[in-house]
Design a protein around this motif. Sequence first.
Motif, PDB file in Angstrom:
ATOM      1  N   MET A  59      58.410  45.978  27.550  1.00  0.00           N
ATOM      2  CA  MET A  59      57.969  45.396  26.280  1.00  0.00           C
ATOM      3  C   MET A  59      59.401  45.680  24.876  1.00  0.00           C
ATOM      4  O   MET A  59      59.090  44.779  24.563  1.00  0.00           O
ATOM      5  N   SER A  60      60.148  46.443  25.089  1.00  0.00           N
ATOM      6  CA  SER A  60      61.292  46.621  24.222  1.00  0.00           C
ATOM      7  C   SER A  60      62.341  45.101  24.530  1.00  0.00           C
ATOM      8  O   SER A  60      62.512  44.291  23.339  1.00  0.00           O
ATOM      9  N   LEU A  61      62.253  44.334  25.597  1.00  0.00           N
ATOM     10  CA  LEU A  61      63.183  43.306  25.463  1.00  0.00           C
ATOM     11  C   LEU A  61      62.463  42.211  25.033  1.00  0.00           C
ATOM     12  O   LEU A  61      62.971  41.268  24.307  1.00  0.00           O
ATOM     13  N   ILE A  62      61.529  42.373  24.642  1.00  0.00           N
ATOM     14  CA  ILE A  62      60.300  40.863  24.215  1.00  0.00           C
ATOM     15  C   ILE A  62      60.040  41.933  23.267  1.00  0.00           C
ATOM     16  O   ILE A  62      60.129  40.481  21.901  1.00  0.00           O
ATOM     17  N   VAL A  63      60.392  42.371  22.574  1.00  0.00           N
ATOM     18  CA  VAL A  63      60.096  42.924  21.080  1.00  0.00           C
ATOM     19  C   VAL A  63      60.947  42.656  19.973  1.00  0.00           C
ATOM     20  O   VAL A  63      61.259  42.119  18.745  1.00  0.00           O
ATOM     21  N   LEU A  64      62.446  42.608  20.369  1.00  0.00           N
ATOM     22  CA  LEU A  64      63.355  43.308  20.173  1.00  0.00           C
ATOM     23  C   LEU A  64      63.395  41.989  19.160  1.00  0.00           C
ATOM     24  O   LEU A  64      63.842  41.822  17.899  1.00  0.00           O
ATOM     25  N   PRO A  65      63.846  40.986  20.022  1.00  0.00           N
ATOM     26  CA  PRO A  65      63.896  39.267  19.177  1.00  0.00           C
ATOM     27  C   PRO A  65      63.249  39.350  18.250  1.00  0.00           C
ATOM     28  O   PRO A  65      63.557  38.634  17.159  1.00  0.00           O
ATOM     29  N   LEU A  66      61.437  39.465  18.779  1.00  0.00           N
ATOM     30  CA  LEU A  66      60.828  38.952  17.479  1.00  0.00           C
ATOM     31  C   LEU A  66      61.037  40.367  16.421  1.00  0.00           C
ATOM     32  O   LEU A  66      60.774  39.518  15.554  1.00  0.00           O
ATOM     33  N   TYR A  67      61.523  41.206  16.713  1.00  0.00           N
ATOM     34  CA  TYR A  67      62.083  41.908  15.205  1.00  0.00           C
ATOM     35  C   TYR A  67      63.594  41.570  14.019  1.00  0.00           C
ATOM     36  O   TYR A  67      63.499  41.780  13.044  1.00  0.00           O
ATOM     37  N   VAL A  68      63.843  40.756  15.320  1.00  0.00           N
ATOM     38  CA  VAL A  68      65.355  40.327  14.524  1.00  0.00           C
ATOM     39  C   VAL A  68      65.195  39.601  12.927  1.00  0.00           C
ATOM     40  O   VAL A  68      65.809  40.644  11.948  1.00  0.00           O
ATOM     41  N   PRO A  69      64.091  38.486  12.496  1.00  0.00           N
ATOM     42  CA  PRO A  69      64.304  38.299  11.366  1.00  0.00           C
ATOM     43  C   PRO A  69      63.415  39.440  10.146  1.00  0.00           C
ATOM     44  O   PRO A  69      64.318  39.015   9.015  1.00  0.00           O
ATOM     45  N   THR A  70      62.377  39.855  10.982  1.00  0.00           N
ATOM     46  CA  THR A  70      61.888  41.287   9.723  1.00  0.00           C
ATOM     47  C   THR A  70      63.220  41.735   8.750  1.00  0.00           C
ATOM     48  O   THR A  70      63.475  42.598   7.712  1.00  0.00           O
ATOM     49  N   LEU A  71      64.412  42.287  10.354  1.00  0.00           N
ATOM     50  CA  LEU A  71      64.711  43.487   9.827  1.00  0.00           C
ATOM     51  C   LEU A  71      66.320  42.435   8.952  1.00  0.00           C
ATOM     52  O   LEU A  71      67.012  43.290   8.100  1.00  0.00           O
ATOM     53  N   ILE A  72      66.280  41.696   9.583  1.00  0.00           N
ATOM     54  CA  ILE A  72      67.287  40.762   8.307  1.00  0.00           C
ATOM     55  C   ILE A  72      66.907  40.829   7.372  1.00  0.00           C
ATOM     56  O   ILE A  72      68.097  40.969   5.924  1.00  0.00           O
ATOM     57  N   PHE A  73      65.729  40.258   6.797  1.00  0.00           N
ATOM     58  CA  PHE A  73      65.342  40.111   5.593  1.00  0.00           C
ATOM     59  C   PHE A  73      64.893  40.988   4.945  1.00  0.00           C
ATOM     60  O   PHE A  73      65.183  41.441   3.263  1.00  0.00           O
ATOM     61  N   GLY A  74      64.670  42.143   5.459  1.00  0.00           N
ATOM     62  CA  GLY A  74      64.237  43.523   4.916  1.00  0.00           C
ATOM     63  C   GLY A  74      65.676  44.522   4.664  1.00  0.00           C
ATOM     64  O   GLY A  74      65.452  44.603   3.521  1.00  0.00           O
ATOM     65  N   ALA A  75      66.419  43.849   5.633  1.00  0.00           N
ATOM     66  CA  ALA A  75      67.809  44.680   4.790  1.00  0.00           C
ATOM     67  C   ALA A  75      68.481  44.265   4.107  1.00  0.00           C
ATOM     68  O   ALA A  75      69.045  44.904   3.252  1.00  0.00           O
ATOM     69  N   GLU A  76      68.388  43.165   3.471  1.00  0.00           N
ATOM     70  CA  GLU A  76      68.973  42.210   2.957  1.00  0.00           C
ATOM     71  C   GLU A  76      68.064  42.429   1.299  1.00  0.00           C
ATOM     72  O   GLU A  76      68.686  42.674   0.133  1.00  0.00           O
ATOM     73  N   VAL A  77      66.784  42.832   0.697  1.00  0.00           N
ATOM     74  CA  VAL A  77      65.605  42.854   0.389  1.00  0.00           C
ATOM     75  C   VAL A  77      67.408  44.350   0.043  1.00  0.00           C
ATOM     76  O   VAL A  77      66.893  44.691  -1.185  1.00  0.00           O
ATOM     77  N   ALA A  78      67.097  45.071   0.903  1.00  0.00           N
ATOM     78  CA  ALA A  78      67.128  46.823  -0.188  1.00  0.00           C
ATOM     79  C   ALA A  78      68.532  46.521  -0.448  1.00  0.00           C
ATOM     80  O   ALA A  78      69.768  47.554  -1.015  1.00  0.00           O
TER      81      ALA A  78
END
Length: 218
Positions: A159-178
């Motif tokens: 599940m972690s291997l499946i979910v982590l790549p899907l999390y990347v766009p949210t991580l990129i733009f969320g961290a960029e906002v901050a």
Amino acid sequence: MIALLTRDLKLAVRAGGGFGLGLAFFLILVALVAFGVGPESALLARIAPGILWVGALLACLLSLDRIFALDREDGSLDLLATAPLPMEGIVTVKALAHWITTGLPLVVAAPLLALMLSLPGEGYLWLFLSLLLGTPALSVLGTFGAALTVGLKRGGLLMSLIVLPLYVPTLIFGAEVARRGAGGLSVEVPLLLLAGITCATLALLPFASAAVLRVNLR
């Protein structure tokens, strides 16, 4: 729907590894980073948005395998599948319960933990808003991953291997906002992209999760 949400919230509070685990992990991770980097305020301030977002992401990941696991073990998931509630609604309630017990505490705690990383004062509001807008997407994406692996023994790693790549766009733009908010730059573009990702996951993934659950329960 309300009764199901209340039940899931109570289970998250009572069951081990549920409520509070993600928040404790978040606190430990931020503290370790602060101790490891040392008293270099400029460096801590520069890496703070990324560290806080990575910590929130990993904290959300910790409890994903429990979204459907308890219901699968006691047979409740089979009963829910035959209930008059649509499966899409059940999946949405599960994701909401996960966000309330895991994502929301992280959103509230993040500005306090940002003090340890010397985040500039201009960044606190944008950090809070980015997490408030982005963490629902993490819960919905995690629910999809949990639905994919619900029938597997020890499916947490998969599940972690499946979910982590899907999390990347949210991580990129969320961290960029901050990061942009902390630097006094315009946050409009990454904020809109983050909002678009969250809206797309909320609109589409409950149907995908419900379809996967129907297949796994046959």
